[in-house]
Scaffold this active site. Structure first.
Site, short mmCIF file in Angstrom:
data_model
loop_
_atom_site.label_atom_id
_atom_site.label_comp_id
_atom_site.label_asym_id
_atom_site.label_seq_id
_atom_site.Cartn_x
_atom_site.Cartn_y
_atom_site.Cartn_z
N VAL A 67 0.86 -1.18 0.00
CA VAL A 67 0.00 0.00 0.00
C VAL A 67 0.90 1.23 0.00
CG1 VAL A 67 -1.84 1.26 1.19
CG2 VAL A 67 -1.76 -1.25 1.31
N CYS A 68 0.61 2.18 -0.90
CA CYS A 68 1.34 3.44 -0.96
C CYS A 68 2.85 3.17 -1.11
CB CYS A 68 1.02 4.27 0.29
SG CYS A 68 1.43 6.01 0.16
N THR A 69 3.68 3.79 -0.27
CA THR A 69 5.13 3.65 -0.42
C THR A 69 5.65 2.33 0.14
OG1 THR A 69 5.42 4.94 1.61
CG2 THR A 69 5.59 6.12 -0.49
N THR A 71 2.80 3.19 -7.07
CA THR A 71 2.87 3.67 -5.69
C THR A 71 2.20 5.04 -5.67
OG1 THR A 71 4.32 4.05 -3.79
CG2 THR A 71 5.13 4.77 -5.95
N ALA A 119 -1.68 2.59 -4.84
CA ALA A 119 -1.25 3.98 -4.73
C ALA A 119 -1.47 4.49 -3.30
CB ALA A 119 -2.01 4.83 -5.76
#
Length: 319
Positions: free
Chosen positions: A104-106, A124, A157
């Protein structure tokens, strides 16, 4: 029914929503279909971690004690910038053993550091796509979608897209009905298509510096059904078509045609989500002219037809 184990990695500087969003989805599915998921959290030493917002989260166990997990979820946060080498080392050794590897995300940065994204397509948070591509050239970064699935590896992202991806996994595991129940409980859409853009046309493009070009941007947004050819827009900006096209791209980062395409797609999406208008009416209001032209635009940009988009993305009515 096979129970799937879900392991969520924790570390100092983790983004709390990256953890709690997907966990709430899997926990909701477990409540609806008992025995479907077993959710655990783990940090390197089993010690509590501090999130970026200051919350303290107590893990269930230490990573060395963890048994093999079906779904290994790696959240993001500031702690991914300079991670503990032991964390990336553990991921490098244990990540390939998971049936599903999810970030998830970074969190994608941790997977990339561990070499788990090499040769794969991934995404990302849009603000870190360039850095991820620069630091890890073996990874094929796609900055547009809210999530990407490539084999056993899924990357998403920013923040709430982790919920979208978790709902997609629940739908894959337990079916659409369970995913609908979870989405309704969380008051979210069933799930957005994975290749939906991370941000709007206005955010994706820069705002022009010169007022005539900014006025053209506003006009496009407010009048998507009008004549938005380069010639027409250039006349509004009082520039020659060639000069206008060059200046618009220089100041916004997008060609006039690309910007118009994004605005029309966004306008049509919003009408599909928020109104009961028919596809024919929406296609005209959004500047496509015909339902077939709009269908082609949706399939090209989102991978789904307008009808399928509406089915997936309209709010689920309360029962």
């Amino acid at each position: 029914m096979t129970q799937r184990s879900v392991l969520v990695l924790l570390f100092d500087g983790v983004q709390s929503l990256d953890v709690t969003g997907p966990v709430e989805v899997f926990a909701g599915a477990e409540k609806h279909t008992a025995g479907s998921y077993r959710i655990r959290t783990a940090s390197l030493d089993g010690a509590p971690v501090r999130t970026t917002s200051g919350l303290t989260v107590v893990p269930d166990q230490a990573l060395p004690e963890v048994a093999e997990a079906h779904t290994l979820l790696v959240p993001g946060g500031q702690g991914t910038r300079e991670p503990d080498p032991r964390l990336t080392g553990w991921l490098r050794e244990n990540g390939p053993r998971a049936a599903r590897l999810v970030s998830v995300c970074t969190g994608a940065i941790l997977l990339a550091r561990a070499g788990l994204l090499d040769g794969r397509r991934a995404t990302t948070h849009w603000a870190y796509c360039h850095k991820l591509a620069r630091d890890h050239p073996a990874v094929r970064i796609d900055p547009e979608p809210i999530y990407v699935r490539d084999g056993q590896v899924s990357t998403s992202a920013g923040v709430t897209s982790g919920i979208d991806l978790a709902l997609a996994l629940v739908e894959e595991d337990l079916g659409r009905e369970t995913a609908l129940v979870v989405a309704r409980h969380l008051v979210v859409f069933l799930r957005r298509p994975g290749n939906q853009a991370q941000f709007s046309a206005q955010l994706a493009a820069q705002t022009a510096q010169r007022e005539p070009l900014r006025e053209v941007q506003r006009w496009i947004t407010e009048h998507p059904a009008d004549d938005l050819t380069v010639e027409s827009l250039a006349a509004r900006a009082r520039l020659s078509p060639r000069h206008f096209a060059r200046a618009f791209r220089h100041e916004t980062g997008a060609t006039p045609g690309r910007y118009v395409d994004r605005v029309r797609l966004e306008h049509a999406r919003r009408l599909l989500e928020d109104t009961g208008d028919g596809v024919k009416e929406i296609s005209r209001a959004s500047g496509y002219g015909t339902p077939e032209a709009m269908r082609r635009a949706f399939v090209r940009a989102l991978g789904v037809s307008p009808a399928e988009y509406r089915r997936r993305f309209r709010p689920v009515p309360a029962s």
